[in-house]
Structure formats: structure tokens, C-alpha cells
Scaffold this motif. Structure first.
Motif, PDB file in Angstrom:
ATOM      1  N   LEU A  20      -8.261   6.941 -18.431  1.00  0.00           N
ATOM      2  CA  LEU A  20      -8.351   5.837 -17.484  1.00  0.00           C
ATOM      3  C   LEU A  20      -6.953   5.276 -17.283  1.00  0.00           C
ATOM      4  O   LEU A  20      -6.305   4.834 -18.230  1.00  0.00           O
ATOM      5  CB  LEU A  20      -9.288   4.739 -17.988  1.00  0.00           C
ATOM      6  CG  LEU A  20      -9.370   3.488 -17.098  1.00  0.00           C
ATOM      7  CD1 LEU A  20      -9.862   3.850 -15.703  1.00  0.00           C
ATOM      8  CD2 LEU A  20     -10.269   2.432 -17.723  1.00  0.00           C
ATOM      9  N   ASP A  21      -6.520   5.279 -16.035  1.00  0.00           N
ATOM     10  CA  ASP A  21      -5.168   4.865 -15.668  1.00  0.00           C
ATOM     11  C   ASP A  21      -5.250   3.547 -14.904  1.00  0.00           C
ATOM     12  O   ASP A  21      -5.809   3.480 -13.810  1.00  0.00           O
ATOM     13  CB  ASP A  21      -4.539   5.955 -14.787  1.00  0.00           C
ATOM     14  CG  ASP A  21      -3.054   5.752 -14.568  1.00  0.00           C
ATOM     15  OD1 ASP A  21      -2.565   4.642 -14.791  1.00  0.00           O
ATOM     16  OD2 ASP A  21      -2.394   6.730 -14.163  1.00  0.00           O
ATOM     17  N   THR A  22      -4.695   2.491 -15.487  1.00  0.00           N
ATOM     18  CA  THR A  22      -4.703   1.167 -14.846  1.00  0.00           C
ATOM     19  C   THR A  22      -3.304   0.754 -14.415  1.00  0.00           C
ATOM     20  O   THR A  22      -3.011  -0.430 -14.274  1.00  0.00           O
ATOM     21  CB  THR A  22      -5.277   0.102 -15.803  1.00  0.00           C
ATOM     22  OG1 THR A  22      -4.404  -0.035 -16.941  1.00  0.00           O
ATOM     23  CG2 THR A  22      -6.664   0.488 -16.274  1.00  0.00           C
ATOM     24  N   PHE A  23      -2.423   1.727 -14.168  1.00  0.00           N
ATOM     25  CA  PHE A  23      -1.019   1.433 -13.914  1.00  0.00           C
ATOM     26  C   PHE A  23      -0.850   0.603 -12.655  1.00  0.00           C
ATOM     27  O   PHE A  23      -1.615   0.699 -11.696  1.00  0.00           O
ATOM     28  CB  PHE A  23      -0.227   2.729 -13.794  1.00  0.00           C
ATOM     29  CG  PHE A  23       1.269   2.542 -13.901  1.00  0.00           C
ATOM     30  CD1 PHE A  23       1.821   1.899 -14.994  1.00  0.00           C
ATOM     31  CD2 PHE A  23       2.101   3.022 -12.919  1.00  0.00           C
ATOM     32  CE1 PHE A  23       3.190   1.734 -15.099  1.00  0.00           C
ATOM     33  CE2 PHE A  23       3.480   2.867 -13.024  1.00  0.00           C
ATOM     34  CZ  PHE A  23       4.019   2.226 -14.109  1.00  0.00           C
ATOM     35  N   THR A  24       0.197  -0.204 -12.642  1.00  0.00           N
ATOM     36  CA  THR A  24       0.478  -1.109 -11.542  1.00  0.00           C
ATOM     37  C   THR A  24       0.665  -0.351 -10.231  1.00  0.00           C
ATOM     38  O   THR A  24       1.021   0.831 -10.209  1.00  0.00           O
ATOM     39  CB  THR A  24       1.744  -1.930 -11.845  1.00  0.00           C
ATOM     40  OG1 THR A  24       1.979  -2.816 -10.744  1.00  0.00           O
ATOM     41  CG2 THR A  24       2.959  -1.042 -12.005  1.00  0.00           C
ATOM     42  N   ASP A  25       0.447  -1.084  -9.123  1.00  0.00           N
ATOM     43  CA  ASP A  25       0.496  -0.446  -7.807  1.00  0.00           C
ATOM     44  C   ASP A  25       1.823  -0.649  -7.090  1.00  0.00           C
ATOM     45  O   ASP A  25       1.953  -0.327  -5.916  1.00  0.00           O
ATOM     46  CB  ASP A  25      -0.633  -0.984  -6.927  1.00  0.00           C
ATOM     47  CG  ASP A  25      -0.690  -2.509  -6.937  1.00  0.00           C
ATOM     48  OD1 ASP A  25       0.251  -3.127  -7.455  1.00  0.00           O
ATOM     49  OD2 ASP A  25      -1.667  -3.062  -6.437  1.00  0.00           O
ATOM     50  N   THR A  26       2.833  -1.200  -7.738  1.00  0.00           N
ATOM     51  CA  THR A  26       4.113  -1.417  -7.089  1.00  0.00           C
ATOM     52  C   THR A  26       5.222  -0.751  -7.897  1.00  0.00           C
ATOM     53  O   THR A  26       4.984  -0.198  -8.964  1.00  0.00           O
ATOM     54  CB  THR A  26       4.407  -2.918  -6.950  1.00  0.00           C
ATOM     55  OG1 THR A  26       4.353  -3.528  -8.248  1.00  0.00           O
ATOM     56  CG2 THR A  26       3.385  -3.595  -6.043  1.00  0.00           C
ATOM     57  N   GLY A  27       6.428  -0.835  -7.384  1.00  0.00           N
ATOM     58  CA  GLY A  27       7.572  -0.258  -8.099  1.00  0.00           C
ATOM     59  C   GLY A  27       7.419   1.244  -8.240  1.00  0.00           C
ATOM     60  O   GLY A  27       7.170   1.965  -7.272  1.00  0.00           O
ATOM     61  N   PRO A  28       7.554   1.767  -9.482  1.00  0.00           N
ATOM     62  CA  PRO A  28       7.508   3.214  -9.699  1.00  0.00           C
ATOM     63  C   PRO A  28       6.091   3.749  -9.836  1.00  0.00           C
ATOM     64  O   PRO A  28       5.867   4.762 -10.489  1.00  0.00           O
ATOM     65  CB  PRO A  28       8.279   3.362 -11.012  1.00  0.00           C
ATOM     66  CG  PRO A  28       7.948   2.118 -11.761  1.00  0.00           C
ATOM     67  CD  PRO A  28       7.850   1.025 -10.711  1.00  0.00           C
ATOM     68  N   GLY A  30      -9.473   9.055 -14.336  1.00  0.00           N
ATOM     69  CA  GLY A  30      -9.854   7.853 -13.601  1.00  0.00           C
ATOM     70  C   GLY A  30      -8.639   7.025 -13.266  1.00  0.00           C
ATOM     71  O   GLY A  30      -7.861   6.667 -14.155  1.00  0.00           O
ATOM     72  N   TYR A  31      -8.454   6.737 -11.985  1.00  0.00           N
ATOM     73  CA  TYR A  31      -7.342   5.884 -11.554  1.00  0.00           C
ATOM     74  C   TYR A  31      -7.915   4.676 -10.827  1.00  0.00           C
ATOM     75  O   TYR A  31      -8.681   4.815  -9.863  1.00  0.00           O
ATOM     76  CB  TYR A  31      -6.383   6.624 -10.628  1.00  0.00           C
ATOM     77  CG  TYR A  31      -5.334   5.692 -10.049  1.00  0.00           C
ATOM     78  CD1 TYR A  31      -4.275   5.257 -10.840  1.00  0.00           C
ATOM     79  CD2 TYR A  31      -5.441   5.204  -8.748  1.00  0.00           C
ATOM     80  CE1 TYR A  31      -3.342   4.354 -10.335  1.00  0.00           C
ATOM     81  CE2 TYR A  31      -4.512   4.310  -8.242  1.00  0.00           C
ATOM     82  CZ  TYR A  31      -3.464   3.887  -9.043  1.00  0.00           C
ATOM     83  OH  TYR A  31      -2.547   2.989  -8.552  1.00  0.00           O
ATOM     84  N   VAL A  32      -7.545   3.471 -11.240  1.00  0.00           N
ATOM     85  CA  VAL A  32      -8.081   2.241 -10.674  1.00  0.00           C
ATOM     86  C   VAL A  32      -7.308   1.895  -9.403  1.00  0.00           C
ATOM     87  O   VAL A  32      -6.135   1.516  -9.454  1.00  0.00           O
ATOM     88  CB  VAL A  32      -8.012   1.082 -11.682  1.00  0.00           C
ATOM     89  CG1 VAL A  32      -8.574  -0.190 -11.053  1.00  0.00           C
ATOM     90  CG2 VAL A  32      -8.794   1.436 -12.949  1.00  0.00           C
ATOM     91  N   SER A  33      -7.979   2.024  -8.274  1.00  0.00           N
ATOM     92  CA  SER A  33      -7.400   1.681  -6.980  1.00  0.00           C
ATOM     93  C   SER A  33      -7.956   0.334  -6.537  1.00  0.00           C
ATOM     94  O   SER A  33      -8.454  -0.431  -7.362  1.00  0.00           O
ATOM     95  CB  SER A  33      -7.706   2.798  -5.975  1.00  0.00           C
ATOM     96  OG  SER A  33      -7.008   2.598  -4.764  1.00  0.00           O
ATOM     97  N   GLY A  34      -7.855   0.027  -5.233  1.00  0.00           N
ATOM     98  CA  GLY A  34      -8.269  -1.297  -4.792  1.00  0.00           C
ATOM     99  C   GLY A  34      -8.875  -1.295  -3.406  1.00  0.00           C
ATOM    100  O   GLY A  34      -8.591  -0.423  -2.580  1.00  0.00           O
ATOM    101  N   MET A  35      -9.679  -2.317  -3.120  1.00  0.00           N
ATOM    102  CA  MET A  35     -10.348  -2.397  -1.827  1.00  0.00           C
ATOM    103  C   MET A  35      -9.381  -2.755  -0.703  1.00  0.00           C
ATOM    104  O   MET A  35      -9.705  -2.607   0.477  1.00  0.00           O
ATOM    105  CB  MET A  35     -11.494  -3.408  -1.880  1.00  0.00           C
ATOM    106  CG  MET A  35     -11.077  -4.855  -1.951  1.00  0.00           C
ATOM    107  SD  MET A  35     -12.528  -5.947  -1.954  1.00  0.00           S
ATOM    108  CE  MET A  35     -11.740  -7.541  -1.683  1.00  0.00           C
TER     109      MET A  35
END
Length: 345
Positions: free
Chosen positions: A64-72, A92-97
Motif C-alpha cells: 500500500l503506497d500512500t506517498f504524497t502527490d506533489t514534488g517528486p 495499491g496506490y492511494v489516489s484522489g477524487m
């Protein structure tokens, strides 16, 4: 299940680790600090933007990957996806609506058009973040040879929520009941405005179960429509704080005034969520995830647990600050002058 969580010490990742442990999974967490708030977890020290050597030669059933959505974000996600390809069953990668195009349907499902560079304006507050999320989704699809799950989450609340969106309310109402704050409470906009949010623990538990089942695909993992009016959510927060109708008075302040006076306040610092102009859709269709077992607990349960955490944790206590109190009183005074106010019990 053997689960690797990339980012297990924050908000959603913390609850995912807790859900996995409760389900009997063996959990490993990649951490830069080499520490984790959970007992019974294997901690692997590494850096998403640097050395991932600690992951080489290991196997897990899911990640499960919850890495930030900005920068690198996307390059780091791609590097991890490529490294784990062949040694992990499902990614699993947590994206957004927020990835859905604002000119698309008013209630998008997983087939709705998504944002694209050069189509939406660069000054759209969600554009950069959304394009980064979409780039990370592509990185997983291209770099990982196996099923990939993309839960597109929305506004998440609950214990450990670092934003003011929800935690402010049970804390503010609790302090009104104890006399620490006035019993006249500013509430934003229309009391019948429906709101959509998710308890992060419900999202985390569903994601863990989906990964255990090897599920892949894109699924909107958000609260079930906008069935709850703001009035009812705040009433649930009042009950969670030990109050009853009439114990406090809500003054519903118009969003035009709030919009003008809160321009300098970040969106995540605005309680439940005024003004919410940067959310372009009326709701997000989560029927596919609901059919796949996603469920949500009542607002009062979320509020009660959130209040308990906020009282015990300095981070939570800080979400109702003296500055917030001063701003609230100034807004109430101005609203009384320009509009006469609207009191709701």
C-alpha cells in the motif's frame, strides 16, 4: 497476508496498518526514521526518494503506497513500482477524487473524464495536485507487472486527521459545553447543504481487505453520496461532545462573507469546509466500492472517537486555536451588522 505499507505513520497509513494488524496480517513499514507508532510491525528504514535497497530481495502479498502527490511523487512511485514488480502480488496506490475534470459530470463515477495538462487552467487550485496523482497512477500501471488498486479517496476525517475540517467541530462544541468557549457557534453557509466525507478508518479497512483479496482497478472510495446535511453532521458532533439540541446556538453565516474574509486561510484549515469552491462536483459516485464491501460508520461515532483523540493528543488540541476563536467572534460580529444573523438551534 504479508503487507508492506509505504508511509504508515501518518493518517491513512496509520489506520491501514492498524486494520491490517487487526485482520491478522504480517505488516512491514518503510520509514525514513526507522520508527513506527505501532507495535508488532517490522520497520524497514529507507527513503522513497533515495535508497530503496532495504526492499530488494523481499516478497509481500501486497503493498500500500500512500506517498504524497506533489514534488517528486510520480518518479518515486515509479521507482518503487518497478523495484517491487515480480515480488509483490498487488500494488495499491492511494489516489484522489480531485482527478476528475471539473467540466465532466456533476457526480462522476470511475468512467468520468479526468484532468489533463493544458485543459484546465494552471491556477486551478486542484490542477497541480491532480495531475501529480494521475502521473503516479500511470507510473504504477507502467512499472508494476501485476494487478494494481487505485482507491480514489475524498475528504477523510477521524482520529489523527491533521486538518481542521472535522476535528474542529466536536472540539469546539465540547469547549462550548464546558464554558471554555461561547455557546454561540458560527456555522458555515446553508444548514441543509449536503456534505461528503469519509472516516479514514473505514477507507483503510476496506483498502486492506481489497488488497488481501487481490483486487485491482480504480474505485471511488468516498463517503456514500451527499446524503448528510451539514446540520445533521454538526448535531452528531454536538451529541458526541455530550450535548443536546438547544445546548448551543448555531449562527449560520453566509458563504459570501466567509469567502471574502477567509481568503488567507488554507482550505484544509477551514472547518467543514467553507467555502468549498475548489470541490467542483456535487458528489462522487462510490457505488462500485460500496458494492465491493465499503461501509461507513455513523457521524456520531466518528465525532466521538475524534474528540477522544483530540483531547489526548497535542496535535488534535491545536485544531481549535485562540486565533480561530478570535476569527470566529469577529465574523459573528460582522455578520450581525450586515445581515442580522440567522440563528439555528
Amino acid at each position: 497476508m504479508r503487507l508492506l505499507v509505504l508511509g504508515g505513520g501518518g493518517f491513512l497509513g496509520f489506520h491501514a496498518v492498524a486494520a491490517a494488524l487487526a485482520a491478522g496480517a504480517e505488516v512491514s513499514v518503510l520509514s525514513r526514521s526507522g520508527r513506527t507508532p505501532h507495535d508488532g510491525v517490522e520497520v524497514l528504514r529507507g527513503d522513497r526518494t533515495g535508497d530503496l535497497g532495504v526492499l530488494r530481495g523481499r516478497e509481500w502479498d501486497a503493498v500500500l503506497d500512500t506517498f504524497t502527490d506533489t514534488g517528486p511523487g510520480a518518479p518515486a512511485v515509479r521507482a518503487t513500482a518497478e523495484l517491487l514488480s515480480g515480488s509483490v502480488g498487488v500494488y495499491g496506490y492511494v489516489s484522489g477524487m480531485s482527478v476528475y475534470a471539473p467540466e465532466g459530470p456533476d457526480v462522476p463515477d470511475e468512467r468520468a473524464p479526468v484532468r489533463a495538462a493544458g485543459v484546465q487552467p494552471d491556477d486551478d487550485p486542484l490542477q497541480e495536485r491532480s495531475l501529480a496523482k494521475l502521473a503516479a497512477e500511470r507510473a504504477v500501471r507502467e512499472g508494476f507487472d501485476g494487478p494494481a488498486l487505485f482507491p480514489r479517496v475524498g475528504i477523510m476525517v477521524g482520529p489523527r486527521d491533521p486538518s481542521h475540517r472535522f476535528t474542529y467541530w466536536p472540539l469546539r462544541l465540547s469547549r462550548a459545553l464546558t464554558g471554555e468557549r461561547p455557546r454561540t457557534v458560527l456555522a458555515p453557509g446553508d444548514p441543509d447543504r449536503p456534505v461528503q466525507y469519509s472516516d479514514a478508518r473505514d477507507v483503510a479497512g476496506w483498502i486492506v481487505a481489497a488488497l488481501a483479496a487481490g483486487r485491482g482497478g480504480v474505485l471511488n472510495t468516498v463517503g456514500p453520496g451527499r446524503a448528510e446535511p451539514l446540520r445533521e453532521v454538526l448535531a452528531a458532533c454536538l451529541r458526541a461532545a455530550g450535548g443536546a439540541p438547544g445546548d448551543v446556538g448555531f449562527t449560520w453565516v453566509g458563504e459570501d462573507l466567509l469567502r471574502a474574509r477567509l481568503a488567507d486561510v488554507e482550505e484544509e484549515s477551514r472547518p467543514l469546509w467553507y467555502p468549498e469552491d475548489q470541490i467542483p462536483q456535487s458528489a462522487v459516485d462510490s457505488s462500485a466500492a460500496l458494492a465491493a464491501g465499503l461501509v461507513f460508520r455513523p457521524a456520531e461515532d466518528t465525532a466521538r472517537d475524534t474528540l477522544r483523540w483530540a483531547r489526548a493528543d497535542a496535535a488534535g488540541e491545536g485544531l481549535d486555536t485562540p486565533e480561530a476563536a478570535r476569527r470566529e467572534q469577529a465574523l459573528l460580529a460582522e455578520w450581525a451588522r450586515v445581515a442580522g444573523g440567522r440563528r439555528e438551534r
